[in-house]
Design a protein around this motif. Structure first.
Motif, PDB file in Angstrom:
ATOM      1  N   THR A   1      73.612  38.211  33.057  1.00  0.00           N
ATOM      2  CA  THR A   1      73.649  36.539  33.918  1.00  0.00           C
ATOM      3  C   THR A   1      73.106  35.782  32.603  1.00  0.00           C
ATOM      4  N   GLU A   2      73.947  34.111  32.949  1.00  0.00           N
ATOM      5  CA  GLU A   2      73.131  33.254  32.105  1.00  0.00           C
ATOM      6  C   GLU A   2      71.787  33.287  31.433  1.00  0.00           C
ATOM      7  N   PRO A   3      70.731  32.914  32.957  1.00  0.00           N
ATOM      8  CA  PRO A   3      69.589  32.559  32.475  1.00  0.00           C
ATOM      9  C   PRO A   3      68.893  33.282  31.778  1.00  0.00           C
TER      10      PRO A   3
ATOM     11  N   LEU B   1      56.731  30.576  26.784  1.00  0.00           N
ATOM     12  CA  LEU B   1      58.054  31.119  27.214  1.00  0.00           C
ATOM     13  C   LEU B   1      59.363  29.975  27.511  1.00  0.00           C
ATOM     14  N   CYS B   2      57.928  29.698  28.413  1.00  0.00           N
ATOM     15  CA  CYS B   2      58.412  28.708  29.875  1.00  0.00           C
ATOM     16  C   CYS B   2      58.667  26.894  28.997  1.00  0.00           C
ATOM     17  N   ALA B   3      57.827  26.993  28.339  1.00  0.00           N
ATOM     18  CA  ALA B   3      57.874  25.728  27.543  1.00  0.00           C
ATOM     19  C   ALA B   3      59.054  25.967  26.543  1.00  0.00           C
TER      20      ALA B   3
ATOM     21  N   GLY C   1      64.510  28.653  35.258  1.00  0.00           N
ATOM     22  CA  GLY C   1      63.577  28.520  36.138  1.00  0.00           C
ATOM     23  C   GLY C   1      62.295  28.989  35.692  1.00  0.00           C
ATOM     24  N   ARG C   2      61.059  28.592  35.975  1.00  0.00           N
ATOM     25  CA  ARG C   2      59.695  29.347  35.648  1.00  0.00           C
ATOM     26  C   ARG C   2      59.708  31.020  36.291  1.00  0.00           C
TER      27      ARG C   2
ATOM     28  N   THR D   1      61.661  32.829  37.031  1.00  0.00           N
ATOM     29  CA  THR D   1      62.823  33.362  36.197  1.00  0.00           C
ATOM     30  C   THR D   1      62.449  33.694  35.029  1.00  0.00           C
ATOM     31  N   VAL D   2      62.245  33.185  34.460  1.00  0.00           N
ATOM     32  CA  VAL D   2      61.546  32.850  33.015  1.00  0.00           C
ATOM     33  C   VAL D   2      60.197  34.313  32.912  1.00  0.00           C
ATOM     34  N   TYR D   3      59.437  34.356  34.281  1.00  0.00           N
ATOM     35  CA  TYR D   3      59.006  35.334  34.613  1.00  0.00           C
ATOM     36  C   TYR D   3      59.211  37.279  34.865  1.00  0.00           C
ATOM     37  N   ARG D   4      60.513  36.414  35.397  1.00  0.00           N
ATOM     38  CA  ARG D   4      60.901  37.737  36.067  1.00  0.00           C
ATOM     39  C   ARG D   4      61.789  38.151  34.842  1.00  0.00           C
ATOM     40  N   GLY D   5      62.155  37.673  34.043  1.00  0.00           N
ATOM     41  CA  GLY D   5      62.883  38.436  32.961  1.00  0.00           C
ATOM     42  C   GLY D   5      61.972  39.155  32.297  1.00  0.00           C
ATOM     43  N   LEU D   6      60.803  38.427  31.990  1.00  0.00           N
ATOM     44  CA  LEU D   6      59.981  39.112  31.258  1.00  0.00           C
ATOM     45  C   LEU D   6      59.362  40.291  31.309  1.00  0.00           C
ATOM     46  N   ARG D   7      59.044  39.742  33.173  1.00  0.00           N
ATOM     47  CA  ARG D   7      58.678  41.299  33.546  1.00  0.00           C
ATOM     48  C   ARG D   7      59.676  42.972  33.361  1.00  0.00           C
ATOM     49  N   LEU D   8      61.065  42.052  33.368  1.00  0.00           N
ATOM     50  CA  LEU D   8      62.338  43.085  33.560  1.00  0.00           C
ATOM     51  C   LEU D   8      62.177  43.971  31.769  1.00  0.00           C
ATOM     52  N   LEU D   9      61.705  43.190  31.244  1.00  0.00           N
ATOM     53  CA  LEU D   9      61.619  42.888  29.671  1.00  0.00           C
ATOM     54  C   LEU D   9      60.691  44.484  29.219  1.00  0.00           C
ATOM     55  N   VAL D  10      59.608  43.881  29.799  1.00  0.00           N
ATOM     56  CA  VAL D  10      58.634  44.601  30.006  1.00  0.00           C
ATOM     57  C   VAL D  10      58.760  45.627  30.246  1.00  0.00           C
ATOM     58  N   GLU D  11      58.588  45.904  31.323  1.00  0.00           N
ATOM     59  CA  GLU D  11      59.215  47.455  32.281  1.00  0.00           C
ATOM     60  C   GLU D  11      60.677  48.270  31.569  1.00  0.00           C
ATOM     61  N   THR D  12      61.549  47.799  31.058  1.00  0.00           N
ATOM     62  CA  THR D  12      62.003  48.708  29.797  1.00  0.00           C
ATOM     63  C   THR D  12      61.915  48.729  29.023  1.00  0.00           C
ATOM     64  N   ASP D  13      60.038  48.313  28.735  1.00  0.00           N
ATOM     65  CA  ASP D  13      60.170  48.814  26.893  1.00  0.00           C
ATOM     66  C   ASP D  13      60.554  47.728  26.283  1.00  0.00           C
ATOM     67  N   GLN D  14      61.577  46.541  26.781  1.00  0.00           N
ATOM     68  CA  GLN D  14      61.822  45.915  25.631  1.00  0.00           C
ATOM     69  C   GLN D  14      60.949  44.874  25.073  1.00  0.00           C
TER      70      GLN D  14
END
Lengths: 155, 155
Positions: free
Chosen positions: A37-39, A59-61, A67-68, A70-83
DNA sequence: ACAGAATTGATACCAAATATCATATGTACA
DNA sequence: TGTACATATGATATTTGGTATCAATTCTGT
């Protein structure tokens, strides 16, 4: 070869290969069923553009159009997938950083925030041995090394 | 001697020498100009009584007669003066623990929360060397080792 | 193009920790 | 031994960092 250091200067601009990095990560997420997705691309791109360990708020800034949550979700996803991996600086602030290849350790400059990866440093065997001696079965470890990078040590 | 493990069972009661520990810490704080107060002693005593890494909230809960702010202040003071060290478990929760003697590392059981100190494990030299090779001047490091203690590994 | 699931984002919410400030308490000194 | 004064306390308000909700939107496979 004891230590191969791959340096990430705290002062440099987003890497030229940043687009490729984003594509790569998006691809890996795709393989795991996460959509392109774009975001999400914006978040990944911003992560890749950071030259030093960053906080979620930073990162949010840097992503006023995302959206906040989404940023947090994306970050969490990246951490969970070890990126992305978390690094804890001495000031207790939790920061994040692109993880480059598998498990490794960080050298963090306490002055400018630059980081370097410490590869090929064989602490693991030593730790496993010591853990065994203490009756533990080691499953993992977390190591951060603090100091000053070459530039900042001169001052 | 590679590893001397001093075990802190997660299941045991406050140590008998706990009063002496409190006196010792209060004395060290005194030397630095911090006063010897009743609530502060209560906080230190509660910290010393914990058998495993604890959260700030757990400490508050165990000290209903001491104000939250005072508990947090006391804890921060103990961290600043190196009487207590922070440990970050894999679940990202920040916990605290009495630091026994100078710098050392922890073995943490992911199952029961028991911890053991890993002493005499010479990672420092290796790290310093690797840091130097990467152009860094090392000033400190943080290492946590995760695993399962003897009891929990059996199950 | 379509259907349906995943994702988004505005907002509300929550928990952990800190700031405030009047009151209480140690400590040093006379 | 009292007294003065800086330090510490604690009730409360506030900030901060992060998550839950949920209607609207956007992907993806067919």
């Amino acid at each position: 070869m004891v230590a191969q250091a791959q340096r990430h200067s705290g002062h440099e601009h987003p890497r030229p290969r940043s687009a490729a990095v984003v594509d790569d990560i998006v691809g890996q997420l795709s393989d795991r069923g996460y959509r392109d997705t774009e975001p999400r691309r914006l978040v990944i791109s911003a992560v890749a553009a950071q030259g030093r360990p960053f906080t979620a708020e930073e990162l949010c800034a840097s992503l006023p159009c995302v959206g906040r949550a989404t940023v947090y979700r994306g970050l969490r996803l990246l951490v969970e997938t070890d990126q992305v991996c978390r690094v804890l600086l001495e000031d207790r602030e939790l920061r994040y950083q692109l993880s480059h290849q598998g498990h490794h350790h960080h050298l963090l400059c306490a002055v400018c925030g630059a980081s370097a990866d410490l590869e090929g440093c064989d602490v693991e065997d030593m730790l496993r041995e010591a853990a065994t001696a203490a009756g533990f079965r080691m499953s993992g470890h977390w190591l951060e090394v603090y100091g000053r990078c070459g530039e900042c040590a001169e001052g």
